[in-house]
Scaffold this motif. Structure first.
Motif, PDB file in Angstrom:
ATOM      1  N   PHE A   1      -2.836   9.151   0.390  1.00  0.00           N
ATOM      2  CA  PHE A   1      -1.552   9.550  -0.176  1.00  0.00           C
ATOM      3  C   PHE A   1      -1.759  10.144  -1.566  1.00  0.00           C
ATOM      4  CE2 PHE A   1       2.401   8.932  -2.492  1.00  0.00           C
ATOM      5  CZ  PHE A   1       3.330   9.438  -1.593  1.00  0.00           C
ATOM      6  N   LYS A   2      -2.710   9.581  -2.319  1.00  0.00           N
ATOM      7  CA  LYS A   2      -3.004  10.098  -3.660  1.00  0.00           C
ATOM      8  C   LYS A   2      -3.360  11.580  -3.584  1.00  0.00           C
ATOM      9  CE  LYS A   2      -6.025   7.891  -6.316  1.00  0.00           C
ATOM     10  NZ  LYS A   2      -7.345   7.466  -6.859  1.00  0.00           N
TER      11      LYS A   2
ATOM     12  N   THR B   1       0.859  -1.184   0.000  1.00  0.00           N
ATOM     13  CA  THR B   1       0.000   0.000   0.000  1.00  0.00           C
ATOM     14  C   THR B   1       0.894   1.232   0.000  1.00  0.00           C
ATOM     15  OG1 THR B   1      -0.064   0.185   2.414  1.00  0.00           O
ATOM     16  CG2 THR B   1      -1.713  -1.247   1.365  1.00  0.00           C
ATOM     17  N   ASP B   2       0.301   2.383  -0.262  1.00  0.00           N
ATOM     18  CA  ASP B   2       1.086   3.619  -0.242  1.00  0.00           C
ATOM     19  C   ASP B   2       1.747   3.825   1.107  1.00  0.00           C
ATOM     20  OD1 ASP B   2       0.431   4.263  -2.854  1.00  0.00           O
ATOM     21  OD2 ASP B   2      -1.291   5.494  -2.287  1.00  0.00           O
TER      22      ASP B   2
ATOM     23  N   ILE C   1       6.201   4.611  -6.053  1.00  0.00           N
ATOM     24  CA  ILE C   1       5.389   5.822  -5.996  1.00  0.00           C
ATOM     25  C   ILE C   1       5.357   6.503  -7.354  1.00  0.00           C
ATOM     26  CG2 ILE C   1       5.213   8.144  -5.004  1.00  0.00           C
ATOM     27  CD1 ILE C   1       4.453   5.920  -3.054  1.00  0.00           C
TER      28      ILE C   1
ATOM     29  N   ARG D   1       3.296   4.499  -9.840  1.00  0.00           N
ATOM     30  CA  ARG D   1       1.888   4.458  -9.440  1.00  0.00           C
ATOM     31  C   ARG D   1       1.177   5.773  -9.742  1.00  0.00           C
ATOM     32  NH1 ARG D   1       1.145   1.861  -3.672  1.00  0.00           N
ATOM     33  NH2 ARG D   1       1.698   0.014  -4.908  1.00  0.00           N
ATOM     34  N   TYR D   2       1.896   6.889  -9.622  1.00  0.00           N
ATOM     35  CA  TYR D   2       1.229   8.186  -9.733  1.00  0.00           C
ATOM     36  C   TYR D   2       1.594   8.993 -10.967  1.00  0.00           C
ATOM     37  CZ  TYR D   2      -0.882   7.190  -5.355  1.00  0.00           C
ATOM     38  OH  TYR D   2      -1.646   6.584  -4.399  1.00  0.00           O
TER      39      TYR D   2
END
Length: 218
Positions: free
Chosen positions: A73-74, A8-9, A27, A30-31
């Motif tokens: 976190f997003k 998970t983040d 990270i 993912r983003y």
């Protein structure tokens, strides 16, 4: 299952804090799509958006200890990108470079397979320009709510948190943003088709950010 899918983040953040800096790559990968869409929605071109993404990742890395998990976190990392976009816009304004236009260096990729034949592909490229042009006509406040809610998939609470506005305001702005877009655009495309981070740039973004982190010995 890869580390990208496994953690998970919050777990990634904790592991990075414990010294596993190389996991910051998770990270970034993912983003990348989310931050790219934010930059393009701000009307920055491909190169400026990538520069802003790199700056945002570096800022996120140096501020990881400040992430308190009070929000997703997003939302946290998108807010960093939004702040960097805003600051850049302010710098441009001070130099009277207000009318920055999206260029055609990067053609948005479609995330589904409904457009496959040659004729549709040609039409898609044309309509992508129509979509981007239509969105550019929407005032920034409404455009960013539309981008975060409909393009990036944030919920109302996350969008409100990212933009520092009320949930009621998010709903009002989203409805107004949709009403501003031409009906034929909304009927022709799903919202996730608007801006897609081209995956060929993903590895380069990871390489650039991780290289900067190593050189700065953060």
């Amino acid at each position: 299952m890869t580390a990208f899918e496994k953690y998970t983040d919050l777990e990634v953040v904790q592991k990075i804090g414990a010294g596993e800096v190389e996991l910051f790559e998770i990270i970034i990968r993912r983003y990348n799509p989310f931050l790219y869409k934010v930059g393009r929605s701000y009307n920055y071109n491909h190169e400026d958006t990538q520069d802003l993404m790199q700056d945002s990742y570096i800022d996120a890395f140096t501020s990881l200890s400040k992430f308190e998990n009070r929000s997703a976190f997003k939302t946290w990392i998108i807010k960093i990108m939004l702040n960097n976009c805003f600051r850049k816009q302010q710098r441009w304004s001070s130099k009277n470079i207000i009318n920055a236009k999206i260029n055609e260096i990067a053609t948005p990729m479609f995330s589904n397979h409904k457009h496959t034949d040659t004729n549709k592909t040609v039409i898609n490229h044309e309509l992508c320009g129509v979509i981007e042009n239509a969105l550019q006509q929407i005032p920034l406040d409404y455009r960013m709510v539309f981008s975060l809610r409909e393009v990036n998939g944030l919920n109302v609470l996350e969008t409100a948190d990212a933009l520092d506005i009320s949930e009621a305001n998010v709903k009002v702005r989203l409805n107004r943003a949709k009403s501003m877009l031409r009906k034929e655009v909304e009927k022709s495309y799903s919202t996730e088709d608007i801006y897609e981070f081209n995956l060929i740039y993903c590895d380069k973004m990871v390489e650039n950010v991780m290289d900067k982190l190593k050189k700065s010995a953060i």
